[in-house]
Write an enzyme that holds these catalytic residues in place. Sequence first.
Site, PDB file in Angstrom:
ATOM      1  N   PRO A  29       0.830  -1.218   0.000  1.00  0.00           N
ATOM      2  CA  PRO A  29       0.000   0.000   0.000  1.00  0.00           C
ATOM      3  C   PRO A  29       0.851   1.249   0.000  1.00  0.00           C
ATOM      4  O   PRO A  29       1.877   1.324   0.680  1.00  0.00           O
ATOM      5  CB  PRO A  29      -0.813  -0.131   1.291  1.00  0.00           C
ATOM      6  CG  PRO A  29      -0.887  -1.588   1.534  1.00  0.00           C
ATOM      7  CD  PRO A  29       0.437  -2.144   1.071  1.00  0.00           C
ATOM      8  N   CYS A  30       0.417   2.241  -0.769  1.00  0.00           N
ATOM      9  CA  CYS A  30       1.237   3.431  -0.975  1.00  0.00           C
ATOM     10  C   CYS A  30       1.104   4.455   0.144  1.00  0.00           C
ATOM     11  O   CYS A  30       1.878   5.394   0.209  1.00  0.00           O
ATOM     12  CB  CYS A  30       0.855   4.100  -2.295  1.00  0.00           C
ATOM     13  SG  CYS A  30      -0.839   4.747  -2.332  1.00  0.00           S
TER      14      CYS A  30
END
Length: 402
Positions: free
Chosen positions: A89-90
């Site tokens: 996840p960014c």
Amino acid sequence: MGGTHNKEIDFKAISLFAGAGGCSLGFSQYGVNILAAYDVCKEAVDTYNYNFEGQKGRIEDLSICDFRAIRDSLGLQRGTLDLIIGGPPCQGFTTAGKRSEDDSRNQLLANYVSALKEFYPRWFMMENVEGILTTINGDFLVDCIQGMISLGYTVYMKKVYMQEFGIPQRRKRVIIVGNREGKSFDFPRPITMASGRIYKNGSETLRDAIADIEEIDIPEINHIRKKESGIQYERICALHEGQTMKDLPKELQHKSFAKRAARRVCDGTPSEKRGGSPSGMKRLIYDEPSLTITGSATSEFIHPTQNRMLTVRECARIQTFPDEFRFFGSDPQQMQQIGNAIPPLFANQMAAQIYMCDQKASKSFPQGLMWYNVTKSSAMSPALAATCHKLDRMLVSNQFLF
């Protein structure tokens, strides 16, 4: 561009941090056999399993899981998998908010390397936001690449501008590709080059993506044009194409607007210092690629010609999801899945490129960072320059820096 194969190719993969399955869609359309996909979000896994045959989406917290147990559950021996796709996840590195080295999501980079160690696939492709380049002086990124190299991988990295690959959206992402057999890899060639707000003929635009459904509601695909009222409607009506909340008259300003509108994201600025989106509410321009679709797009992006925000389906189209691809969960949950996704059209092109490079006879390259490309600018911020200095020290000797 990539292409859709009519039959499965001899390439087996798993998807980590799979989300709704944007990356899986692009790779499976090319013919890659996705054995399983893992994500911690139930709604995303529900979306995945509705749109892909075989109920291969599985709820798994990849921050605490046992990758060997996962490998065993698939009946795989170490080194028999062709490919791992997907990226952590960014949010731990995103430019849309203040982040710190203590963000637990940053640890997922190390977990990704752990997955590579246990599965030991011949290839991997990892995606993340550009903020990964400078968060905590680039140390997370450098440590991750060093971990990949220590496992025997030859690594290639590039910051990709999605609008150059037929995606109707200005979206910058860092893509890391590795191979443990010393095979060379070349990123796909852009379909059309873009620089700033200069677009050549052939660029896909917002109009190309959504114009045919702007005048109708299609509830079955979650294209429902929501009517605004009160001061929010006045704000929407006051903005013309390309204008943002900073262009609103004083009487329509929200107290948070001035602070947010004054922010300026510079290439290479450490993401922990950026502090949030610089635009917020903005009316998009029809004949340009859209701004980056995020989980907040339906509350920030105004349709270019109608006085309303974008719909969930319009955002999905901008991300190149087909209309038959259905999303599960509440509207905010669906938007999070859409905003986090790798555009399937770009994933398809990456699938084609990886498979082509795999099939080519090539000399064996040593393990290490072969080359990278992280900016189009001729000048770098001090933060990005510091990261590049660390990467330069990792480059395989006598290789070119592109």
